[in-house]
Write a protein that holds these residues in place. Structure first.
Motif, PDB file in Angstrom:
ATOM      1  N   THR A  75       0.778  -1.216   0.001  1.00  0.00           N
ATOM      2  CA  THR A  75       0.114   0.085   0.019  1.00  0.00           C
ATOM      3  C   THR A  75       0.892   1.223   0.064  1.00  0.00           C
ATOM      4  O   THR A  75       1.976   1.404   0.829  1.00  0.00           O
ATOM      5  CB  THR A  75      -0.950   0.111   1.246  1.00  0.00           C
ATOM      6  OG1 THR A  75      -0.073  -0.075   2.466  1.00  0.00           O
ATOM      7  CG2 THR A  75      -1.863  -1.104   1.290  1.00  0.00           C
ATOM      8  N   SER A  76       0.533   2.123  -0.746  1.00  0.00           N
ATOM      9  CA  SER A  76       1.381   3.452  -0.811  1.00  0.00           C
ATOM     10  C   SER A  76       0.199   4.357  -0.888  1.00  0.00           C
ATOM     11  O   SER A  76       0.159   5.218  -2.058  1.00  0.00           O
ATOM     12  CB  SER A  76       2.239   3.534  -2.064  1.00  0.00           C
ATOM     13  OG  SER A  76       2.876   4.467  -2.334  1.00  0.00           O
ATOM     14  N   LEU A 105       3.388  -2.784   4.050  1.00  0.00           N
ATOM     15  CA  LEU A 105       2.378  -1.839   4.478  1.00  0.00           C
ATOM     16  C   LEU A 105       3.046  -0.588   4.469  1.00  0.00           C
ATOM     17  O   LEU A 105       3.635  -0.104   5.529  1.00  0.00           O
ATOM     18  CB  LEU A 105       1.996  -2.363   5.739  1.00  0.00           C
ATOM     19  CG  LEU A 105       0.340  -1.752   5.989  1.00  0.00           C
ATOM     20  CD1 LEU A 105      -0.480  -2.551   5.234  1.00  0.00           C
ATOM     21  CD2 LEU A 105      -0.366  -2.284   7.659  1.00  0.00           C
ATOM     22  N   GLY A 106       2.739   0.167   3.410  1.00  0.00           N
ATOM     23  CA  GLY A 106       3.081   1.764   3.374  1.00  0.00           C
ATOM     24  C   GLY A 106       2.017   2.498   4.220  1.00  0.00           C
ATOM     25  O   GLY A 106       0.674   1.867   3.681  1.00  0.00           O
ATOM     26  N   ILE A 152       5.848  -7.957   8.922  1.00  0.00           N
ATOM     27  CA  ILE A 152       5.333  -7.352   7.808  1.00  0.00           C
ATOM     28  C   ILE A 152       6.012  -5.766   8.003  1.00  0.00           C
ATOM     29  O   ILE A 152       5.953  -5.100   8.784  1.00  0.00           O
ATOM     30  CB  ILE A 152       3.789  -6.938   8.127  1.00  0.00           C
ATOM     31  CG1 ILE A 152       3.001  -8.033   8.221  1.00  0.00           C
ATOM     32  CG2 ILE A 152       3.101  -5.747   7.131  1.00  0.00           C
ATOM     33  CD1 ILE A 152       1.551  -8.038   8.747  1.00  0.00           C
ATOM     34  N   PRO A 153       6.758  -5.328   6.867  1.00  0.00           N
ATOM     35  CA  PRO A 153       7.343  -4.222   6.868  1.00  0.00           C
ATOM     36  C   PRO A 153       6.495  -3.239   6.861  1.00  0.00           C
ATOM     37  O   PRO A 153       5.403  -3.010   6.241  1.00  0.00           O
ATOM     38  CB  PRO A 153       8.300  -4.365   5.520  1.00  0.00           C
ATOM     39  CG  PRO A 153       8.297  -5.713   5.232  1.00  0.00           C
ATOM     40  CD  PRO A 153       6.876  -6.197   5.762  1.00  0.00           C
ATOM     41  N   LEU A 154       6.918  -2.012   7.651  1.00  0.00           N
ATOM     42  CA  LEU A 154       5.924  -1.088   7.651  1.00  0.00           C
ATOM     43  C   LEU A 154       6.755   0.075   7.006  1.00  0.00           C
ATOM     44  O   LEU A 154       7.984   0.544   7.536  1.00  0.00           O
ATOM     45  CB  LEU A 154       5.759  -0.470   9.204  1.00  0.00           C
ATOM     46  CG  LEU A 154       4.460  -0.900   9.949  1.00  0.00           C
ATOM     47  CD1 LEU A 154       4.390  -0.456  11.212  1.00  0.00           C
ATOM     48  CD2 LEU A 154       3.253  -0.716   9.165  1.00  0.00           C
ATOM     49  N   GLY A 171       8.831   2.925  11.682  1.00  0.00           N
ATOM     50  CA  GLY A 171       9.051   2.058  10.318  1.00  0.00           C
ATOM     51  C   GLY A 171      10.236   1.136  10.240  1.00  0.00           C
ATOM     52  O   GLY A 171      11.405   1.711  10.783  1.00  0.00           O
ATOM     53  N   GLU A 172       9.851   0.474   9.119  1.00  0.00           N
ATOM     54  CA  GLU A 172      11.300  -0.037   8.726  1.00  0.00           C
ATOM     55  C   GLU A 172      11.766   0.585   7.630  1.00  0.00           C
ATOM     56  O   GLU A 172      13.107   0.578   7.022  1.00  0.00           O
ATOM     57  CB  GLU A 172      11.012  -1.634   8.001  1.00  0.00           C
ATOM     58  CG  GLU A 172      10.979  -2.667   9.126  1.00  0.00           C
ATOM     59  CD  GLU A 172       9.798  -2.523  10.166  1.00  0.00           C
ATOM     60  OE1 GLU A 172       9.903  -2.739  11.386  1.00  0.00           O
ATOM     61  OE2 GLU A 172       8.599  -2.308   9.716  1.00  0.00           O
ATOM     62  N   ALA A 173      11.077   1.359   6.891  1.00  0.00           N
ATOM     63  CA  ALA A 173      11.665   2.514   5.840  1.00  0.00           C
ATOM     64  C   ALA A 173      10.956   3.670   5.803  1.00  0.00           C
ATOM     65  O   ALA A 173       9.660   3.789   6.354  1.00  0.00           O
ATOM     66  CB  ALA A 173      11.420   1.658   4.418  1.00  0.00           C
ATOM     67  N   TYR A 174      11.543   4.981   5.206  1.00  0.00           N
ATOM     68  CA  TYR A 174      10.908   5.914   5.018  1.00  0.00           C
ATOM     69  C   TYR A 174      10.301   5.944   3.633  1.00  0.00           C
ATOM     70  O   TYR A 174      11.312   5.669   2.657  1.00  0.00           O
ATOM     71  CB  TYR A 174      11.880   7.157   5.341  1.00  0.00           C
ATOM     72  CG  TYR A 174      11.267   8.508   5.095  1.00  0.00           C
ATOM     73  CD1 TYR A 174       9.908   8.937   5.539  1.00  0.00           C
ATOM     74  CD2 TYR A 174      11.843   9.486   4.447  1.00  0.00           C
ATOM     75  CE1 TYR A 174       9.615  10.004   5.242  1.00  0.00           C
ATOM     76  CE2 TYR A 174      11.861  10.801   4.282  1.00  0.00           C
ATOM     77  CZ  TYR A 174      10.356  10.920   4.731  1.00  0.00           C
ATOM     78  OH  TYR A 174      10.009  12.588   4.480  1.00  0.00           O
ATOM     79  N   HIS A 175       9.281   6.361   3.305  1.00  0.00           N
ATOM     80  CA  HIS A 175       8.675   6.246   1.854  1.00  0.00           C
ATOM     81  C   HIS A 175       7.973   7.476   1.609  1.00  0.00           C
ATOM     82  O   HIS A 175       6.795   7.685   1.369  1.00  0.00           O
ATOM     83  CB  HIS A 175       7.358   5.216   2.172  1.00  0.00           C
ATOM     84  CG  HIS A 175       6.876   4.876   0.865  1.00  0.00           C
ATOM     85  ND1 HIS A 175       7.428   4.316  -0.458  1.00  0.00           N
ATOM     86  CD2 HIS A 175       5.623   4.763   0.489  1.00  0.00           C
ATOM     87  CE1 HIS A 175       6.671   4.179  -1.442  1.00  0.00           C
ATOM     88  NE2 HIS A 175       5.567   4.444  -0.940  1.00  0.00           N
ATOM     89  N   PRO A 176       9.092   8.752   1.323  1.00  0.00           N
ATOM     90  CA  PRO A 176       8.320   9.857   0.855  1.00  0.00           C
ATOM     91  C   PRO A 176       7.750   9.753  -0.776  1.00  0.00           C
ATOM     92  O   PRO A 176       8.196   8.697  -1.501  1.00  0.00           O
ATOM     93  CB  PRO A 176       9.486  10.717   0.755  1.00  0.00           C
ATOM     94  CG  PRO A 176      10.912   9.835   0.605  1.00  0.00           C
ATOM     95  CD  PRO A 176      10.371   8.402   1.085  1.00  0.00           C
TER      96      PRO A 176
END
Length: 283
Positions: A75-76, A105-106, A152-154, A171-176
């Motif tokens: 999801t994004s 899971l974004g 589940i990666p966030l 979070g596991e990642a930053y999603h700009p």
């Protein structure tokens, strides 16, 4: 560095058959990840950018999990305050299990004030609600006897300081989303700085960038990452890899709902990237 695709799950040209073709096309091209967006109520402010029909992400990803074999699904971004955290935790855990552990899971706080009003969720509390809900979801997933979520990666979205700091904390990642390369350079450095301030490891960088293929170069300070000739797009990907990006998601939708009636244009651009960039679906 892995490459994903953001697929339009909305608009006049989108239906289950088209979504199936999208999924099979991007998987066949070798992309690692397929992501879709989230809205619950197509209020006027939403419809200006993402017109009906709008296919709900958990339902849609469950459908696509059944017609794909390898590609990760995500999801994004999922608008966290719109749903009860235990409902989201349950749906995400089930989807991750049914898909064989392919869910990413974004998440984000949301922006459509009219949609918040329609759902009875206080717009001004969306940041705090997001933090509380994410913490509740992680606590639920810890119950392996019940939720059986698996990892589940966030990926935490949000182009402002609050989103970046939330990514470091939760979070596991930053999603700009959909910004310029200079902005992304600064964000990569800012992630490290904030992580140091908070005494936490820096999350991965996993931006969603535009994919707009042009015949002539796009120049100027406002050029977005992923915009221009195929040479420029490949150079952008190379720079993002040098910045340490874990995954880059290409977004071929450029804002005109009529684009959803002609998905082959986006598929052509994705094939051009796949032809120039060695896609490794296993990372």
């Amino acid at each position: 560095m892995r490459i994903g695709v953001n697929v339009p799950n909305f608009g006049p040209g989108t239906d289950p058959a088209v979504l199936r073709r999208w999924a099979r096309t991007v998987e066949a091209l070798g992309y690692d990840l397929l992501m879709i967006s989230d809205h619950v109520v197509v209020t006027p402010d939403v419809a200006e950018q993402y017109p009906a029909p709008f296919y709900e992400p958990f339902t849609t990803l469950a459908w696509l999990a059944g017609v794909t074999d390898r590609i990760r699904l995500g999801t994004s971004v999922l608008i966290v305050p719109y749903r009860h955290p235990l409902l989201m935790a349950r749906m995400a855990a089930n989807l991750n299990r049914f898909s064989g552990g392919r869910l990413v899971l974004g998440v984000g706080t949301g922006w459509a004030r009219q949609e918040f009003d329609a759902l009875g969720v206080p717009f001004e509390r969306r940041g705090r609600l997001t933090d509380e809900h994410l913490q509740a979801m992680r606590a639920a997933w810890a119950d392996e006897d019940d939720y059986r979520a698996g990892p589940i990666p966030l990926w935490v979205g949000g182009n402002g300081e609050a989103g970046l700091r939330r990514a470091v904390r939760l979070g596991e990642a930053y999603h700009p989303l959909r910004t310029t390369l200079p902005w992304l350079r600064d964000a990569a450095q800012r992630l490290k700085t904030v992580a140091g301030e908070l005494g936490r490891p820096a999350p991965a960088l996993a931006p969603r960038i535009v994919l707009r293929l042009t015949g002539t170069p796009v120049t100027g300070p406002q050029r977005r990452a992923g915009e221009g000739t195929i040479g420029q797009i490949v150079e952008d990907l190379e720079e993002l890899r040098a910045l340490g990006a874990d995954t880059v998601v290409l977004d071929p939708f450029d804002g005109d709902p009529a684009e959803t009636l002609h998905p082959a244009t986006a598929w052509h651009a994705l094939a051009a990237v796949a032809d120039r960039w060695t896609l490794d679906p296993h990372g």
